[in-house]
Design a protein around this motif. Structure first.
Motif, PDB file in Angstrom:
ATOM      1  N   THR A   1       0.694  -1.266  -0.108  1.00  0.00           N
ATOM      2  CA  THR A   1       0.039  -0.088   0.010  1.00  0.00           C
ATOM      3  C   THR A   1       0.736   1.274  -0.032  1.00  0.00           C
ATOM      4  O   THR A   1       1.935   1.444   0.853  1.00  0.00           O
TER       5      THR A   1
ATOM      6  N   PHE B   1       0.476   5.758  -0.335  1.00  0.00           N
ATOM      7  CA  PHE B   1      -0.169   6.940   0.092  1.00  0.00           C
ATOM      8  C   PHE B   1      -0.031   8.236  -0.963  1.00  0.00           C
ATOM      9  O   PHE B   1       1.130   8.691  -0.963  1.00  0.00           O
TER      10      PHE B   1
ATOM     11  N   TYR C   1      -2.350  14.813  -2.806  1.00  0.00           N
ATOM     12  CA  TYR C   1      -2.993  15.620  -4.159  1.00  0.00           C
ATOM     13  C   TYR C   1      -3.341  16.919  -3.275  1.00  0.00           C
ATOM     14  O   TYR C   1      -3.776  17.050  -2.390  1.00  0.00           O
TER      15      TYR C   1
ATOM     16  N   GLN D   1       0.708   7.036   5.602  1.00  0.00           N
ATOM     17  CA  GLN D   1       0.017   8.121   5.922  1.00  0.00           C
ATOM     18  C   GLN D   1       0.621   9.306   6.558  1.00  0.00           C
ATOM     19  O   GLN D   1       0.557  10.487   6.065  1.00  0.00           O
TER      20      GLN D   1
ATOM     21  N   SER E   1      -5.745  16.177  -0.254  1.00  0.00           N
ATOM     22  CA  SER E   1      -6.470  14.867   0.077  1.00  0.00           C
ATOM     23  C   SER E   1      -5.104  13.836  -0.036  1.00  0.00           C
ATOM     24  O   SER E   1      -4.248  14.058  -0.648  1.00  0.00           O
ATOM     25  N   ILE E   2      -5.554  12.519   0.554  1.00  0.00           N
ATOM     26  CA  ILE E   2      -4.563  11.555   0.654  1.00  0.00           C
ATOM     27  C   ILE E   2      -5.426  10.477   0.255  1.00  0.00           C
ATOM     28  O   ILE E   2      -6.454  10.248   0.802  1.00  0.00           O
ATOM     29  N   ASP E   3      -4.756   9.500  -0.724  1.00  0.00           N
ATOM     30  CA  ASP E   3      -5.697   8.346  -1.466  1.00  0.00           C
ATOM     31  C   ASP E   3      -4.910   7.268  -1.190  1.00  0.00           C
ATOM     32  O   ASP E   3      -3.400   7.399  -1.448  1.00  0.00           O
ATOM     33  N   GLU E   4      -5.189   6.281  -0.391  1.00  0.00           N
ATOM     34  CA  GLU E   4      -4.584   5.094  -0.180  1.00  0.00           C
ATOM     35  C   GLU E   4      -4.759   4.064  -1.432  1.00  0.00           C
ATOM     36  O   GLU E   4      -5.744   3.923  -1.707  1.00  0.00           O
ATOM     37  N   LYS E   5      -3.732   3.593  -2.071  1.00  0.00           N
ATOM     38  CA  LYS E   5      -3.624   2.967  -3.172  1.00  0.00           C
ATOM     39  C   LYS E   5      -2.838   1.579  -2.894  1.00  0.00           C
ATOM     40  O   LYS E   5      -1.804   1.495  -2.282  1.00  0.00           O
TER      41      LYS E   5
ATOM     42  N   CYS F   1      -7.132  -0.214 -10.566  1.00  0.00           N
ATOM     43  CA  CYS F   1      -8.173   0.586  -9.958  1.00  0.00           C
ATOM     44  C   CYS F   1      -9.353   1.221 -10.887  1.00  0.00           C
ATOM     45  O   CYS F   1     -10.159   1.443 -10.353  1.00  0.00           O
ATOM     46  N   TRP F   2      -9.173   1.147 -12.319  1.00  0.00           N
ATOM     47  CA  TRP F   2     -10.308   1.604 -13.094  1.00  0.00           C
ATOM     48  C   TRP F   2     -10.311   0.558 -14.297  1.00  0.00           C
ATOM     49  O   TRP F   2      -9.557   0.458 -14.973  1.00  0.00           O
TER      50      TRP F   2
END
Length: 79
Positions: A3, A5, A8, A29, A53-57, A63-64
């Protein structure tokens, strides 16, 4: 699974034109939050503090997979 983070900043100019900046990709994080703290006082960011913002990936995960859809098309379906 690994994972990361992604930090953005997004400043909405209008529904079809967002100003998106990738601050960086981080291993935790806490590191992502620290990076935001370092830049949030800079010109361009300080007037739009709600844009962070912070997105966990998850690495190596698609993802799409639904095909291309514009942001405006997505927003038309909301509501």
């Amino acid at each position: 699974m690994t994972t990361v983070f992604a930090a953005y900043h997004i400043r909405a100019k209008d529904p079809d034109n967002d100003d998106v900046k990738l601050i960086g990709i981080f291993s935790s994080q806490k590191l992502a939050e620290a990076a935001i703290d370092r830049v949030k006082g800079q010109e361009g960011f300080r007037d739009y503090l709600d844009g962070f913002s912070i997105d966990e990936k998850t690495i190596d995960k698609v993802c799409w997979s639904e095909g291309f859809v514009s942001f405006a098309e997505v927003m038309e379906g909301v509501g």
